[in-house]
Write an enzyme that holds these catalytic residues in place. Structure first.
Site, PDB file in Angstrom:
ATOM      1  N   SER A  75       0.821  -1.220   0.000  1.00  0.00           N
ATOM      2  CA  SER A  75       0.000   0.000   0.000  1.00  0.00           C
ATOM      3  C   SER A  75       0.856   1.271   0.000  1.00  0.00           C
ATOM      4  O   SER A  75       2.006   1.258   0.432  1.00  0.00           O
ATOM      5  CB  SER A  75      -0.901   0.008   1.229  1.00  0.00           C
ATOM      6  OG  SER A  75      -1.625  -1.186   1.302  1.00  0.00           O
TER       7      SER A  75
HETATM    8  C1  LIG Z   1      -3.217  -3.830  -0.653  1.00  0.00           C
HETATM    9  S1  LIG Z   1      -2.755  -5.481  -0.351  1.00  0.00           S
HETATM   10  C2  LIG Z   1      -2.143  -5.462   1.301  1.00  0.00           C
HETATM   11  C3  LIG Z   1      -0.980  -4.551   1.533  1.00  0.00           C
HETATM   12  C4  LIG Z   1      -0.227  -4.794   2.810  1.00  0.00           C
HETATM   13  N1  LIG Z   1      -1.049  -4.636   4.007  1.00  0.00           N
HETATM   14  C5  LIG Z   1       1.010  -3.937   2.952  1.00  0.00           C
HETATM   15  O1  LIG Z   1       1.626  -4.000   4.012  1.00  0.00           O
HETATM   16  O2  LIG Z   1       1.400  -3.233   2.027  1.00  0.00           O
HETATM   17  C6  LIG Z   1      -4.322  -6.293  -0.154  1.00  0.00           C
HETATM   18  C7  LIG Z   1      -4.194  -7.762   0.165  1.00  0.00           C
HETATM   19  O3  LIG Z   1      -5.461  -8.212   0.664  1.00  0.00           O
HETATM   20  C8  LIG Z   1      -5.551  -9.582   0.393  1.00  0.00           C
HETATM   21  N2  LIG Z   1      -6.934 -10.048   0.548  1.00  0.00           N
HETATM   22  C9  LIG Z   1      -8.003  -9.774  -0.250  1.00  0.00           C
HETATM   23  N3  LIG Z   1      -9.105 -10.400   0.206  1.00  0.00           N
HETATM   24  C10 LIG Z   1      -8.745 -11.069   1.327  1.00  0.00           C
HETATM   25  C11 LIG Z   1      -9.449 -11.902   2.249  1.00  0.00           C
HETATM   26  N4  LIG Z   1     -10.759 -12.179   2.091  1.00  0.00           N
HETATM   27  N5  LIG Z   1      -8.760 -12.433   3.283  1.00  0.00           N
HETATM   28  C12 LIG Z   1      -7.449 -12.170   3.455  1.00  0.00           C
HETATM   29  N6  LIG Z   1      -6.724 -11.396   2.594  1.00  0.00           N
HETATM   30  C13 LIG Z   1      -7.353 -10.850   1.560  1.00  0.00           C
HETATM   31  C14 LIG Z   1      -5.015  -9.671  -1.044  1.00  0.00           C
HETATM   32  O4  LIG Z   1      -4.583 -10.997  -1.359  1.00  0.00           O
HETATM   33  C15 LIG Z   1      -3.880  -8.640  -1.029  1.00  0.00           C
HETATM   34  O5  LIG Z   1      -2.626  -9.258  -0.865  1.00  0.00           O
END
Ligand SMILES: C[S@@+](CC[C@H](N)C(=O)[O-])C[C@H]1O[C@@H](n2cnc3c(N)ncnc32)[C@H](O)[C@@H]1O
Length: 415
Positions: A75
């Site tokens: 992010s």
């Molecule tokens: C923007 S990224 C996360 C960025 C991260 N927090 C960082 O430190 O930069 C969003 C993540 O959410 C995960 N995601 C989406 N739906 C999800 C769910 N139902 N359960 C767990 N993870 C999920 C995706 O696989 C993706 O890797």
């Protein structure tokens, strides 16, 4: 020293200085402990393969695409800083807290690790094993060996069952599954990018029994939640490079779309004189709640740059402008009109009732300005909550919860 000759620490400090200035420009304060954590964690360790300078740009780093849609990223630092700030504002201090991050990458988890300190804990969960493997490897390389990394769909409770003081979701949600509320301590805080009326904001919600009530909200954009909580967004073209963004289940009559923007344009202006940097994101939700009640069909307009440059549309924001489509008349919030470094708010409309539709939209904008630009408060109640228990406000019934958006107590009785 130029950026090209700066090392990791210099680039990191320059990024945090920009974040502090960005916060100040938005009328926010970068909390000292969030600032200290961001000065401590080397972001490049979570963006392997990326040139050092790019690791310190204030942008998300794309990690995975599915078709044309981004499904995973590290992010953007400004968003991470704002959401950690929301969490710390709500909880007072994060030291000693137990935090669950939904959506892994490693960077935010390591910042959380810095913030909760030795007596706190961090668990991070992602639905994608590729992401959890990468996050675990990056966290180990950065020396954060005590973050628990779990691969699971966070729509459901995370094993082993326990409560957290803070749950911070880093993917765009459409609803609040019961697991998120139930895994919070009473008084605990959920920070979540949530789409209401087609508009996503990061909400800091405090648990009070079986309810959650917001304490702050920030503008944001995120990749969407996947798995059992996934909801599709649909785009419908109304002209070359001009689209309506619709939530799943939202229907519009396709016969009214053809040539919609070819009708002559009517416009109306609120007669406001607002200073630069007035934050307008809450105006969009204000309009959404009022126009939904009044016109029924609230939609979000998005447009390509080329369509704006060619003059087909002049929306307030290319990536999401409040609009209505009612009885063959299309109205939307227009770009700002500037005079002597102050600006006015306006609406453009096309169709049989264009002048009236633009006028109505502008009346709502005037009412928001006259009310002092109130921020929204979001209440999240379980699906079984009876109507009589709902606070005053605009109600959105979702799969797992009843959401109520209200605008300050002055507004009681006028959702
Ligand atoms: C923007 S990224 C996360 C960025 C991260 N927090 C960082 O430190 O930069 C969003 C993540 O959410 C995960 N995601 C989406 N739906 C999800 C769910 N139902 N359960 C767990 N993870 C999920 C995706 O696989 C993706 O890797």
């Amino acid at each position: 020293m130029s950026v090209g000759t700066m090392g990791s620490e210099g680039l990191r400090n320059a990024m945090v200085d920009r974040l502090a200035a960005d916060h100040a420009a938005k009328g926010l304060t970068l909390r000292p402990e969030v600032e200290a954590a961001m000065r401590a964690v080397p972001r490049e360790l979570f963006t392997p393969g990326l040139p050092l300078e790019q690791a310190y740009e204030n942008e998300a780093v794309l990690k995975k695409l599915r078709g044309e849609e981004a499904v995973s990223s590290v992010s953007a630092p400004f968003l991470i800083a704002e959401m950690l700030g929301q969490a710390a504002d709500a909880l007072g201090s994060l030291a000693g807290r137990h935090a669950l991050e939904i959506g892994s990458g490693g960077y935010n988890a390591s910042l959380l690790r810095e913030l909760v300190g030795p007596s706190g804990s961090v668990t991070t969960v992602d639905i994608d094993p590729e992401v959890t493997d990468r996050a675990a490897a990056c966290l180990a390389a950065a020396g954060y060996n005590d973050v628990t990394v779990v691969c699971a769909d966070a729509e459901h409770p995370i094993a082993p069952a326990r409560r957290y003081d803070l749950i911070i979701v880093t993917a765009g949600a459409w609803d609040i599954p019961p697991a998120w509320r139930d895994q919070l301590t009473d008084g605990g805080v959920l920070v979540v990018p949530l789409r209401t009326f087609g508009i996503t904001k990061s909400w800091a919600l405090r648990r009070r029994g079986d309810r959650l009530v917001s304490e702050s909200s920030r503008q944001c954009g995120f990749v969407s939640v996947q798995g059992d909580g996934a909801q599709q967004v649909r785009y419908v073209d109304i002209a070359d490079g001009v689209h309506l963004r619709l939530d799943e289940g939202q229907q519009i009559d396709p016969t009214v779309l053809d040539g919609l923007l070819a009708h002559p344009r009517e416009e109306a202006w609120a007669g406001a004189s607002l200073p630069p940097r007035t934050v307008l994101i809450d105006l969009n939700l204000w309009l959404a709640t009022r126009l939904t009640r009044e016109a029924g069909e609230f939609v979000v307009l998005t447009a390509q740059k080329t369509a704006i440059e060619s003059g087909i549309v002049a929306p307030s924001w290319q990536f999401g402008t409040p609009a209505t489509l009612h009885d063959g008349t299309f109205a939307y919030r227009s770009a700002l009109r500037w005079t002597d470094r102050r600006f006015d708010l306006g609406a453009y409309a096309h169709g049989a009732e264009a002048a009236a539709a633009a006028g109505r939209m502008v009346e709502h904008m005037r009412a928001w300005v006259d009310a002092g630009g109130p921020p929204p408060v979001l209440h999240v109640l379980p699906t079984h909550a009876p109507d009589g228990d709902l606070p005053d406000g605009a109600v959105l019934d979702k799969r797992h919860s009843r959401l109520v958006l209200a605008f300050t107590s002055k507004e009681k009785g006028t959702p």
